[in-house]
Design a protein around this motif. Structure first.
Motif, PDB file in Angstrom:
ATOM      1  N   GLU A  89      11.506   2.140 -12.461  1.00 43.09           N
ATOM      2  CA  GLU A  89      10.991   3.141 -11.537  1.00 43.09           C
ATOM      3  C   GLU A  89       9.534   2.832 -11.198  1.00 43.09           C
ATOM      4  OE1 GLU A  89      12.558   5.579  -9.988  1.00 43.09           O
ATOM      5  OE2 GLU A  89      10.768   6.491  -9.104  1.00 43.09           O
ATOM      6  N   VAL A  90       8.749   2.555 -12.234  1.00 44.35           N
ATOM      7  CA  VAL A  90       7.324   2.273 -12.017  1.00 44.35           C
ATOM      8  C   VAL A  90       7.172   1.018 -11.157  1.00 44.35           C
ATOM      9  CG1 VAL A  90       5.141   1.673 -13.140  1.00 44.35           C
ATOM     10  CG2 VAL A  90       6.647   3.373 -14.176  1.00 44.35           C
ATOM     11  N   TYR A  91       7.956  -0.017 -11.486  1.00 43.50           N
ATOM     12  CA  TYR A  91       7.895  -1.263 -10.734  1.00 43.50           C
ATOM     13  C   TYR A  91       8.311  -1.024  -9.280  1.00 43.50           C
ATOM     14  CZ  TYR A  91       8.655  -6.160  -9.545  1.00 43.50           C
ATOM     15  OH  TYR A  91       8.594  -7.381  -8.942  1.00 43.50           O
ATOM     16  N   GLY A  92       9.354  -0.229  -9.102  1.00 43.94           N
ATOM     17  CA  GLY A  92       9.843   0.078  -7.754  1.00 43.94           C
ATOM     18  C   GLY A  92       8.781   0.755  -6.920  1.00 43.94           C
ATOM     19  N   VAL A  93       8.103   1.704  -7.518  1.00 45.30           N
ATOM     20  CA  VAL A  93       7.070   2.425  -6.766  1.00 45.30           C
ATOM     21  C   VAL A  93       5.893   1.499  -6.459  1.00 45.30           C
ATOM     22  CG1 VAL A  93       5.344   4.266  -6.906  1.00 45.30           C
ATOM     23  CG2 VAL A  93       7.700   4.728  -7.581  1.00 45.30           C
ATOM     24  N   LEU A  94       5.473   0.741  -7.459  1.00 46.08           N
ATOM     25  CA  LEU A  94       4.250  -0.028  -7.213  1.00 46.08           C
ATOM     26  C   LEU A  94       4.450  -1.171  -6.240  1.00 46.08           C
ATOM     27  CD1 LEU A  94       3.402  -2.956  -8.796  1.00 46.08           C
ATOM     28  CD2 LEU A  94       3.726  -1.504 -10.757  1.00 46.08           C
ATOM     29  N   THR A  95       5.678  -1.702  -6.168  1.00 46.61           N
ATOM     30  CA  THR A  95       5.900  -2.769  -5.190  1.00 46.61           C
ATOM     31  C   THR A  95       6.146  -2.219  -3.786  1.00 46.61           C
ATOM     32  OG1 THR A  95       8.203  -2.803  -5.912  1.00 46.61           O
ATOM     33  CG2 THR A  95       6.758  -4.521  -6.783  1.00 46.61           C
ATOM     34  N   PHE A  96       6.396  -0.920  -3.687  1.00 47.28           N
ATOM     35  CA  PHE A  96       6.576  -0.335  -2.358  1.00 47.28           C
ATOM     36  C   PHE A  96       5.249  -0.308  -1.609  1.00 47.28           C
ATOM     37  CE2 PHE A  96       6.620   3.086   0.733  1.00 47.28           C
ATOM     38  CZ  PHE A  96       7.855   2.922   1.347  1.00 47.28           C
ATOM     39  N   TYR A  97       4.180  -0.044  -2.340  1.00 44.00           N
ATOM     40  CA  TYR A  97       2.873   0.156  -1.705  1.00 44.00           C
ATOM     41  C   TYR A  97       2.072  -1.143  -1.679  1.00 44.00           C
ATOM     42  CZ  TYR A  97       3.951   5.097  -2.285  1.00 44.00           C
ATOM     43  OH  TYR A  97       4.546   6.317  -2.220  1.00 44.00           O
ATOM     44  N   LYS A  98       1.302  -1.255  -0.607  1.00 36.92           N
ATOM     45  CA  LYS A  98       0.530  -2.472  -0.403  1.00 36.92           C
ATOM     46  C   LYS A  98      -0.668  -2.558  -1.352  1.00 36.92           C
ATOM     47  CE  LYS A  98      -1.101  -4.994   3.640  1.00 36.92           C
ATOM     48  NZ  LYS A  98      -1.544  -4.885   5.013  1.00 36.92           N
ATOM     49  N   ALA A  99      -1.083  -1.416  -1.876  1.00 34.37           N
ATOM     50  CA  ALA A  99      -2.349  -1.373  -2.605  1.00 34.37           C
ATOM     51  C   ALA A  99      -2.323  -2.088  -3.948  1.00 34.37           C
ATOM     52  CB  ALA A  99      -2.758   0.083  -2.832  1.00 34.37           C
ATOM     53  N   TYR A 100      -1.141  -2.170  -4.552  1.00 34.53           N
ATOM     54  CA  TYR A 100      -1.113  -2.632  -5.945  1.00 34.53           C
ATOM     55  C   TYR A 100      -0.820  -4.127  -6.053  1.00 34.53           C
ATOM     56  CZ  TYR A 100      -0.628   2.395  -6.295  1.00 34.53           C
ATOM     57  OH  TYR A 100      -0.806   3.733  -6.140  1.00 34.53           O
ATOM     58  N   ARG A 101      -1.539  -4.770  -6.948  1.00 37.58           N
ATOM     59  CA  ARG A 101      -1.378  -6.208  -7.168  1.00 37.58           C
ATOM     60  C   ARG A 101      -0.792  -6.444  -8.556  1.00 37.58           C
ATOM     61  NH1 ARG A 101      -6.422  -6.292  -4.593  1.00 37.58           N
ATOM     62  NH2 ARG A 101      -7.295  -5.463  -6.504  1.00 37.58           N
ATOM     63  N   LEU A 102       0.103  -7.415  -8.642  1.00 38.03           N
ATOM     64  CA  LEU A 102       0.665  -7.759  -9.944  1.00 38.03           C
ATOM     65  C   LEU A 102      -0.029  -8.982 -10.547  1.00 38.03           C
ATOM     66  CD1 LEU A 102       4.365  -7.024  -9.068  1.00 38.03           C
ATOM     67  CD2 LEU A 102       3.086  -5.939 -10.925  1.00 38.03           C
ATOM     68  N   GLN A 103      -0.886  -9.604  -9.759  1.00 41.46           N
ATOM     69  CA  GLN A 103      -1.636 -10.766 -10.232  1.00 41.46           C
ATOM     70  C   GLN A 103      -3.119 -10.438 -10.203  1.00 41.46           C
ATOM     71  OE1 GLN A 103      -0.139 -13.488 -11.251  1.00 41.46           O
ATOM     72  NE2 GLN A 103       1.902 -12.771 -10.645  1.00 41.46           N
ATOM     73  N   PRO A 104      -3.888 -10.980 -11.138  1.00 39.13           N
ATOM     74  CA  PRO A 104      -5.334 -10.752 -11.057  1.00 39.13           C
ATOM     75  C   PRO A 104      -5.894 -11.388  -9.777  1.00 39.13           C
ATOM     76  CG  PRO A 104      -4.788 -12.302 -12.829  1.00 39.13           C
ATOM     77  CD  PRO A 104      -3.500 -11.802 -12.288  1.00 39.13           C
TER      78      PRO A 104
END
Lengths: 148, 580
Positions: free
Chosen positions: A47-62
């Motif tokens: 769920e958390v991953y789904g939400v964060l990848t929906f939005y442009k603001a969040y990065r998974l890489q430094p």
């Protein structure tokens, strides 16, 4: 991380705001943070991953040391923003969303920065550059290269 | 003044602020919005401070830092009061001379005064400059007087008096009636009558109702909402409290775009001040009405401007839109009745309550009342935020206020309504702008974007630009929007590369109509507009790209002939598309 989560409720409504805070703290959303946030909200990592990848603001890489954002808004576009964007990609040698191999620069785009009368606009680490031309691109970046 | 516990304390507070505040002989107002800062206003503020200290003038000269005044093109700029002298495009090195001449010797520096590019005439006073003089600045004029960090400035500008009137002299029904008879319509784009919307929400039987301020202003080229939030945030908060009282809501949300950091900062400061002074929270102004506001920062998804997606985002979920009905007034946030209005709509509310529906309804056209703020940008000489009464002609905005087209070029089109709107050609310059006229002309009011284009703008490339945008921002839930916009975008890319086919126009029109008819929410339903309107008004230009492989505006790179070469259209790809 515990201190950070303590400020928030355990309801899902706080998820996006927690992610903002995590990213402000670490510069990106580390994999371990996803697990901790999911535990805190009593939900799944999915769920958390789904939400964060929906939005442009969040990065998974430094990201790199300097964040370069080129405005892709319509006003900037018709004032020559497309050329500025291409030049920036050439100058840094990366595509939007990527970081240079030396980890100095990350390139991102934004759909509008809200200062449309003075475009094309480029933002580096929160500093706005207005009326940017293709020729300006090199000197803007050089300024940050010098700083190291 | 601490907590206000009685409406009469507002007047006491105002009197005390007036009494305690020093009255400097001169005040220098610096416009310090996002455009101002990007153009160097912080350097001007620093130079002013340094010079005032050096000459020991801090006691006699006031320095007021405000949000955006609207004249973005000439940032950084200052206004010197009481005279109202305006200097634009300042540099820090101009400041010693400004202090020497205009502050100490009361003289105008001609070289710094605004010069009308058409007539060469100088206008030293802000109020005389055509850009300002020809507007009707009901919402924006206070931006010149208000430091958004100080609630006291808003109190001095008669702030929160409309709230006091609504809470103590009017019933909730009366407030709704007032807004309804004023004829206020939603400024977010759809133009739905605000009073009716409030009434629907109030009529629902529920324990809990919510109101929301939609500040997820995502249309590229549109930025009045973040300017209002950055320059006069209390006007929005006051409007929301009045609305909450009318609707019967105890909780409100402001959903604000993260790409507008200044707006996020100022609205948060203002909200905290309102709480501290008893204007939010329990027993507002000593009444029996309780209401509080939460601020939610967006996360960079354009779809969140659509109301059902916005609510999903506040709930902390993926912001996908959903079918309506049920409308938010019936089932909104967490299934409760919810009323959503745009920033500019909320900012109009205190004005209507303060000055009355009768006064308000005299401004504008029979069906569209009040003023509207437009972001006048693109190839315009004087870009910025422009507030005019509804019914003003495009020509007046672009030529009289905006000073016409930049660099002596020719007007080609104006795009209104952002990615949901369309392009209007020169023949429509005398169109009086209101909600209905714009829709009839194939565009929309949208939230007030107005992007002016000259002959160096390629309409096909522009349509491609918008399609690229909506295609990227589609939430992906429904097929017409997710797949359809991709198809339209691909066709447009081919045309701009010189690989277009004659049947493409018909394909675009057919796809556009199906996407409009079948999409789930406003994003998809309006996504084809920029393409359909440019085909409608600039069909020839599409033909030129397809048949002659030419881009007269010289934007589409593959279609520009290099010196010594004929036009060199890109080779048609060897692999033909399957369904051809």
């Amino acid at each position: 991380m515990d201190d950070l989560l303590r400020e928030f409720s355990r309801e899902q409504k706080d998820l996006t705001q927690i992610l903002h805070k995590v990213q402000a703290e670490y510069g990106y959303i580390p994999a371990q943070a996803i697990r901790r946030v999911a535990e805190h909200l009593n939900t799944t990592e999915n769920e958390v991953y789904g939400v964060l990848t929906f939005y442009k603001a969040y990065r998974l890489q430094p990201r790199g040391k300097h964040l370069v954002t080129v405005c892709q808004g319509t006003s900037c576009h018709i004032r020559g923003g497309a050329g500025v964007f291409d030049e920036m990609k050439k100058e840094l040698g990366v595509e939007p969303g990527e970081t240079t191999p030396d980890r100095m620069f990350s390139l991102e785009t934004v759909n509008c920065l809200g200062c449309c009368a003075i475009g094309p606009t480029v933002v580096v680490n929160g500093t706005y550059y207005s009326h940017v031309s293709v020729e300006d691109v090199h000197s803007i970046i050089a300024e940050y290269r010098k700083r190291k | 003044m601490k907590q206000l516990t009685h409406p009469s304390q507002l007047a006491v507070w105002k009197a005390r602020i007036l009494e305690e505040r020093p009255v400097p002989k001169k005040t220098v107002v610096v416009s310090n919005g996002t455009c101002g800062q990007a153009s160097g206003s912080l350097g001007i503020i620093e130079a002013l401070g340094r010079e005032l200290d050096r000459r020991d003038l801090r006691e006699t000269v006031g320095l007021e830092i405000t949000g955006c005044h609207g004249f973005c093109e000439l940032e950084p700029n200052i206004v010197i009061y009481p005279e109202g002298i305006y200097y634009g495009r300042l540099k820090p090195e101009d400041i010693p001379m400004v202090i020497e001449k205009s502050i100490l010797k009361n003289k105008v520096i001609d070289a710094l005064a605004y010069e009308d590019p058409k007539t060469g005439r100088r206008y030293p006073l802000q109020k005389d400059i055509p850009f300002y003089r020809k507007q009707m600045r009901l919402l924006m004029e206070d931006n010149l007087r208000i430091d958004p960090n100080r609630i006291e400035d808003y109190i001095l500008a008669e702030g929160y008096q409309a709230l006091s009137r609504a809470l103590f002299d009017m019933t909730a029904e009366e407030v709704i009636r007032e807004i309804d008879s004023a004829g206020l319509r939603g400024r977010g784009g759809a133009g739905f009558p605000t009073g009716k919307k409030w009434q629907f929400c109030r009529n629902e039987i529920a324990d809990r109702r919510y109101i929301i301020c939609n500040a997820d202003e995502g249309n590229p080229g549109t930025y009045m909402d973040r300017s209002i939030l950055g320059a006069n945030p209390h006007s929005v908060i006051e409007g929301m409290i009045i609305g909450a009282y009318a609707i019967g809501a105890a909780e409100g949300y402001i959903y604000v775009r993260m790409e507008a950091p200044q707006a996020v900062r100022q609205i948060t400061i203002a909200r905290d001040q309102a709480r501290k002074h008893g204007l939010l929270g329990k027993s507002i102004l000593g009444s029996e009405f309780h209401f509080d506001i939460q601020i939610v920062e967006g996360a960079g998804a354009f779809i969140c401007g659509e109301e059902t997606s916005l609510m999903a985002s506040i709930e902390g979920r993926r912001a996908v839109s959903r079918q309506r009905p049920p409308f938010p007034a019936q089932s909104g946030l967490w299934g409760q009745p919810t009323n959503i209005n745009n920033v500019e709509t909320w900012a109009n509310v205190p004005l209507i309550i303060k000055r009355g529906a009768e006064w308000y309804s005299q401004i504008g056209t029979p069906k569209s009342k009040g003023t509207k703020i437009f972001s006048l940008v693109g190839k315009i000489r004087h870009g910025g935020q422009v507030e005019v009464p509804m019914g003003t002609k495009l020509r007046e905005i672009i030529y009289d206020i905006g000073g016409g087209i930049k660099d002596g070029k020719k007007f080609k089109a104006v795009q209104t309504g952002g990615p949901s709107g369309g392009c209007l050609p020169a023949q429509l310059l005398d169109l009086a702008i209101d909600y209905d006229n714009l829709v009839q002309a194939g565009s929309t009011m949208g939230s007030g974007g107005m992007i002016v284009m000259d002959e160096t703008t390629c309409m096909v490339d522009l349509a491609r630009h918008y399609m690229h945008f909506t295609q990227e921002e589609s939430c992906g839930k429904c097929v017409p929007c997710r797949v359809g916009t991709r198809q339209m975008h691909d066709i447009l890319v081919r045309i701009t590369r010189g690989e277009g086919e004659e049947a493409d126009l018909a394909r675009l029109e057919e796809l556009g109509e199906s996407i409009t008819a079948a999409s789930l929410c406003g994003l998809g339903q309006s996504a084809p507009n920029p393409v359909l309107s440019t085909i409608r008004h600039f069909r020839e230009e599409y033909f030129e790209h397809i048949k002659h492989r030419k881009c007269a505006a010289r934007v589409c790179r593959q279609l520009i002939a290099l010196p010594g070469q004929g036009a060199r259209p890109a080779q048609r790809k060897a692999k033909k598309r399957q369904h051809d």
